[in-house]
Write a protein that holds these residues in place. Structure first.
Motif, short mmCIF file in Angstrom:
data_model
loop_
_atom_site.label_atom_id
_atom_site.label_comp_id
_atom_site.label_asym_id
_atom_site.label_seq_id
_atom_site.Cartn_x
_atom_site.Cartn_y
_atom_site.Cartn_z
N ALA A 77 0.81 -1.22 0.00
CA ALA A 77 0.00 0.00 0.00
C ALA A 77 0.84 1.27 0.00
CB ALA A 77 -0.92 0.02 1.22
N ASN A 78 0.29 2.26 -0.66
CA ASN A 78 0.73 3.65 -0.60
C ASN A 78 2.21 3.86 -0.92
OD1 ASN A 78 -1.89 4.23 -0.04
ND2 ASN A 78 -1.49 5.41 1.79
N GLY A 79 2.69 3.16 -1.91
CA GLY A 79 4.05 3.38 -2.36
C GLY A 79 4.09 4.25 -3.60
N THR A 80 5.25 4.29 -4.21
CA THR A 80 5.46 5.18 -5.36
C THR A 80 5.56 4.44 -6.68
OG1 THR A 80 7.84 5.11 -4.99
CG2 THR A 80 6.61 6.92 -3.95
N THR A 81 5.48 3.11 -6.66
CA THR A 81 5.58 2.34 -7.89
C THR A 81 4.29 1.56 -8.13
OG1 THR A 81 6.56 0.44 -6.76
CG2 THR A 81 8.09 2.09 -7.66
N SER A 82 4.04 1.23 -9.38
CA SER A 82 2.86 0.44 -9.74
C SER A 82 3.20 -1.04 -9.76
CB SER A 82 2.35 0.85 -11.12
OG SER A 82 1.94 2.20 -11.11
N ASN A 83 2.27 -1.85 -9.28
CA ASN A 83 2.40 -3.31 -9.32
C ASN A 83 3.76 -3.82 -8.84
OD1 ASN A 83 -0.25 -3.82 -10.45
ND2 ASN A 83 0.56 -2.85 -12.30
N PRO A 84 4.16 -3.44 -7.64
CA PRO A 84 5.48 -3.88 -7.16
C PRO A 84 5.50 -5.37 -6.86
CG PRO A 84 4.26 -2.90 -5.37
CD PRO A 84 3.43 -2.71 -6.61
N THR A 85 6.68 -5.94 -6.92
CA THR A 85 6.87 -7.31 -6.49
C THR A 85 7.42 -7.29 -5.07
OG1 THR A 85 9.16 -7.42 -7.24
CG2 THR A 85 7.44 -8.02 -8.84
N TYR A 86 7.38 -8.43 -4.42
CA TYR A 86 7.93 -8.54 -3.07
C TYR A 86 9.41 -8.16 -3.06
CZ TYR A 86 9.17 -10.64 1.43
OH TYR A 86 9.63 -10.84 2.70
N GLU A 87 10.14 -8.63 -4.05
CA GLU A 87 11.58 -8.31 -4.14
C GLU A 87 11.79 -6.81 -4.25
OE1 GLU A 87 14.40 -10.23 -3.83
OE2 GLU A 87 12.95 -11.71 -3.13
N GLU A 88 10.99 -6.14 -5.05
CA GLU A 88 11.13 -4.68 -5.20
C GLU A 88 10.81 -3.96 -3.90
OE1 GLU A 88 9.99 -4.28 -9.93
OE2 GLU A 88 8.40 -4.16 -8.44
N VAL A 89 9.77 -4.40 -3.22
CA VAL A 89 9.37 -3.76 -1.96
C VAL A 89 10.47 -3.94 -0.91
CG1 VAL A 89 7.71 -3.86 -0.05
CG2 VAL A 89 6.90 -3.88 -2.42
N CYS A 90 11.09 -5.12 -0.89
CA CYS A 90 12.13 -5.41 0.10
C CYS A 90 13.47 -4.75 -0.21
CB CYS A 90 12.34 -6.91 0.22
SG CYS A 90 10.99 -7.75 1.05
N HIS A 91 13.80 -4.61 -1.48
CA HIS A 91 15.16 -4.20 -1.82
C HIS A 91 15.27 -2.86 -2.52
CE1 HIS A 91 16.54 -8.04 -0.43
NE2 HIS A 91 15.69 -8.66 -1.23
N ASN A 92 14.17 -2.31 -2.94
CA ASN A 92 14.21 -1.00 -3.59
C ASN A 92 13.42 -0.02 -2.73
OD1 ASN A 92 15.56 -2.23 -5.73
ND2 ASN A 92 13.67 -2.58 -6.87
N ASN A 93 13.56 1.22 -2.99
CA ASN A 93 12.86 2.22 -2.21
C ASN A 93 11.51 2.53 -2.86
OD1 ASN A 93 12.27 4.09 -0.28
ND2 ASN A 93 13.58 5.69 -1.13
N THR A 94 10.58 1.57 -2.77
CA THR A 94 9.27 1.76 -3.40
C THR A 94 8.30 2.54 -2.52
OG1 THR A 94 8.30 -0.27 -2.51
CG2 THR A 94 9.52 -0.46 -4.60
N GLY A 95 8.60 2.61 -1.22
CA GLY A 95 7.72 3.32 -0.30
C GLY A 95 6.48 2.56 0.12
#
Length: 166
Positions: free
Chosen positions: A33-51
């Motif tokens: 929820a409430n991040g800055t990227t569309s359709n994030p993956t678990y890996e992106e949420v854990c390792h990138n700054n998706t918010g």
């Protein structure tokens, strides 16, 4: 009446299990929820700054389970003063938060947090915002602790047991 609220309680595996056991909860789903990227993956949420925050979508019957009670039960399984950390999980995705879709819910959320704050010396770190985006997590995360009963969880078995009787 059936309502929906989105709650971040650290790792979403335990939050989903906990909320799903409470009488009056109709369904749960985990996602981001409430991040800055569309359709994030678990890996992106854990390792990138998706918010994004790991979040549980909770559909509930408020004639059985009023939001006030749901929030009180939520507060019992988190450290509301911890910033970006619950249990052994640390990172912005593990922040606590209440994300609403109905503005009227703020009339319940705000006083609830004010009451909670009276119990602590440190400031309450629960983020309260309107839900902007929610993306379903991958299927293997849905009902994770039901599929993997010995999986890691910062919420203890005694909390799951008490949720059944709440």
């Amino acid at each position: 009446m059936n309502k929906t609220i989105y709650i971040a309680a650290g790792c979403f595996w335990g939050g989903e299990k906990y909320f799903s056991l409470i009488h009056g909860v109709l369904s749960t789903k985990v996602g981001y929820a409430n991040g800055t990227t569309s359709n994030p993956t678990y890996e992106e949420v854990c390792h990138n700054n998706t918010g994004h925050a790991e979040t549980v979508e909770i559909q509930y019957d408020d004639s059985i389970l009023p939001l006030e009670k749901l929030l009180r039960l939520y507060y019992e399984v988190i450290d509301p003063t911890s910033v970006n950390k619950q249990g052994g999980d640390q990172g912005i995705q593990y922040r606590t938060g209440i994300y609403y879709i109905d503005e009227a819910d703020l009339e319940i959320i705000k006083p609830s947090l004010e009451e909670l704050a009276k119990k602590y010396d440190k400031p309450i770190a629960i983020e309260v915002k309107q839900l902007l985006h929610f993306y379903d997590a991958e299927e293997y995360h849905q009902k994770y602790l039901d599929k993997n009963p010995s999986g890691y969880c910062h919420i203890g078995q005694c909390a799951f047991d008490s949720a059944k009787n709440a």
